[in-house]
Motif scaffolding. Structure first.
Motif, PDB file in Angstrom:
ATOM      1  N   UNK A  51       8.538  31.486  31.172  1.00  0.00           N
ATOM      2  CA  UNK A  51       9.509  32.276  30.428  1.00  0.00           C
ATOM      3  C   UNK A  51       9.337  31.976  28.944  1.00  0.00           C
ATOM      4  N   UNK A  52       9.329  33.016  28.140  1.00  0.00           N
ATOM      5  CA  UNK A  52       9.214  32.823  26.701  1.00  0.00           C
ATOM      6  C   UNK A  52      10.491  32.188  26.148  1.00  0.00           C
ATOM      7  N   UNK A  53      11.624  32.635  26.680  1.00  0.00           N
ATOM      8  CA  UNK A  53      12.924  32.105  26.271  1.00  0.00           C
ATOM      9  C   UNK A  53      13.732  31.795  27.532  1.00  0.00           C
ATOM     10  N   UNK A  54      14.371  30.634  27.531  1.00  0.00           N
ATOM     11  CA  UNK A  54      15.184  30.263  28.695  1.00  0.00           C
ATOM     12  C   UNK A  54      16.475  29.630  28.176  1.00  0.00           C
ATOM     13  N   UNK A  55      17.574  29.950  28.853  1.00  0.00           N
ATOM     14  CA  UNK A  55      18.883  29.562  28.342  1.00  0.00           C
ATOM     15  C   UNK A  55      19.740  28.822  29.365  1.00  0.00           C
ATOM     16  N   UNK A  56      20.530  27.871  28.884  1.00  0.00           N
ATOM     17  CA  UNK A  56      21.706  27.406  29.610  1.00  0.00           C
ATOM     18  C   UNK A  56      22.671  28.597  29.536  1.00  0.00           C
ATOM     19  N   UNK A  57      23.042  29.158  30.668  1.00  0.00           N
ATOM     20  CA  UNK A  57      23.795  30.405  30.660  1.00  0.00           C
ATOM     21  C   UNK A  57      25.298  30.162  30.598  1.00  0.00           C
ATOM     22  N   UNK A  58      25.953  30.882  29.695  1.00  0.00           N
ATOM     23  CA  UNK A  58      27.412  30.934  29.607  1.00  0.00           C
ATOM     24  C   UNK A  58      28.058  29.549  29.515  1.00  0.00           C
ATOM     25  N   UNK A  59      27.710  28.804  28.496  1.00  0.00           N
ATOM     26  CA  UNK A  59      28.398  27.541  28.228  1.00  0.00           C
ATOM     27  C   UNK A  59      29.850  27.878  27.893  1.00  0.00           C
ATOM     28  N   UNK A  60      30.783  27.342  28.665  1.00  0.00           N
ATOM     29  CA  UNK A  60      32.187  27.698  28.469  1.00  0.00           C
ATOM     30  C   UNK A  60      33.083  26.557  28.942  1.00  0.00           C
TER      31      UNK A  60
END
Length: 374
Positions: free
Chosen positions: A108-117
């Motif tokens: 993946x070019x970009x990968x995220x920790x999703x929806x930090x809340x």
């Protein structure tokens, strides 16, 4: 197409999001999506964003399939670890491998920790899950090129996450539009992220389409300033006025919507001070719709016999009421102790007696509690 620099990359300022792809009998219309992807690439869009649970997991599959006809180095693909579901916290390795397989890619070019809340800010940094450690290893192995996070949480949540992992984050994805610049204090979030020198990927630029549906009078005021611009284009022009913004995710669900958005990003036309002043006036009007005029003066707090954090609850009510539902307010309320939630208001009226805005607080708490049950 307008491009913004991200490190040594040139990223299209308009990105294609895949959370609202066109449906056909509850399944993604792959033929239509392929036409959308083809148009996007033809017009210079090179950033595509998907997610683990989008369209019940089908978005990753269809997105990967539609992009597979193009050379892998001709586009950037972003995906996310679904930490908005706490049941996923112990499955980071399993889910990451599944995502690569679904998308049919090796990295993946970009990968995220999703929806930090508020709901997961304790779990994301918890070493027992090893999420950060695992994702950093994938980055070292070249399976993640750039690591970042998305957030719907309040600013104190962002501060906690950045304190833990800010040194390793390369970008942030937040809900940003001219409404939430004030309504969700996105301005303060931008300032915080600037301290960490983090480029911004924008989600919900149209606030779920709400900013494309202004009143006739509001639309006319914008048309008087820019006769050739659509109401929807104003939301994108606002984002073009912010230098921190690298790319803007369009949630287009049709070829026509995508084409209109692409046309807006073929030329950069940031807003002037006069235009911004007009826009802020419209925001003030929108904030008055289905919301209560709480100024967070905190006069009420010391008068609540059960210790409710009234200003915070009213802010969450406003978010939920204006949005017409959504997940943000329910997520936050779940993190509040049960005896401090809106349904525990006893209706004594003590807070209302000292409220400078004369808000019927106890009635609002009852309404909010009922909304959360729906």
């Amino acid at each position: 197409m307008i491009y913004r620099c991200f490190k040594d990359l040139k990223i299209s300022q308009l990105a294609m999001g895949t959370m609202r792809l066109p449906d056909s009998e509850k399944s993604i219309n792959e033929e239509h999506v392929q036409k959308m992807v083809d148009l996007a690439i033809e017009k210079g869009v090179n950033y595509f964003d998907t997610g683990y649970d989008y369209h019940m997991g089908k978005s990753e599959v269809v997105t990967g399939k539609c992009l597979s006809k193009y050379p892998r180095d001709s586009y950037y693909l972003a995906d996310k670890f679904p930490g908005y579901n706490l049941a996923n916290m112990s499955k980071v390795s399993e889910i990451f491998e599944e995502q690569l397989n679904r998308c049919g890619v090796e990295y993946f070019d970009f990968y995220l920790f999703h929806n930090v809340c508020e709901m997961n800010i304790n779990e994301y940094p918890d070493p027992q899950y090893g999420i950060h450690e695992y994702l950093m290893k994938q980055k070292e192995a070249g399976r993640i090129k750039h690591l970042g996070f998305s957030a719907h949480g309040e600013i104190d949540v962002l501060e906690r996450f950045l304190k833990a992992y800010g040194a390793d984050m390369e970008f942030a994805q937040i809900q940003l539009n001219y409404m939430d610049y004030k309504f969700q204090d996105a301005k303060a979030k931008l300032e915080l992220l600037a301290e960490y020198d983090l480029p911004i990927m924008v989600m919900e630029p149209m606030r779920g389409g709400r900013l494309a549906k202004l009143s006739e009078g509001q639309s006319e005021r914008l048309k008087a300033l820019r006769p050739d611009e659509s109401v929807a284009a104003w939301a994108h022009r606002f984002l073009q006025s912010l230098p921190q913004v690298t790319t803007v995710l369009t949630g287009a669900s049709s070829l026509e919507q995508l084409a209109e958005n692409i046309a807006t990003f073929e030329e950069e036309k940031p807003l002037t001070e006069k235009e911004l002043e007009t826009l802020w006036g419209i925001v003030d009007e929108l904030m008055g719709e289905n919301t209560v005029p709480c100024t967070a003066c905190n006069y009420c707090e010391g008068h609540c016999p059960i210790g409710l954090d009234i200003p915070r609850l009213l802010a969450l009510y406003n978010e939920h009421s204006f949005t017409g539902g959504g997940f943000i307010a329910p997520f936050v309320v779940q993190t509040i102790p049960e005896d401090k939630r809106p349904d525990k208001c006893i209706g004594c009226g003590a807070c209302q007696l000292v409220c400078p805005q004369k808000i019927e607080i106890w009635k609002t708490m009852g309404k909010f509690a009922n909304m959360l049950k729906m």
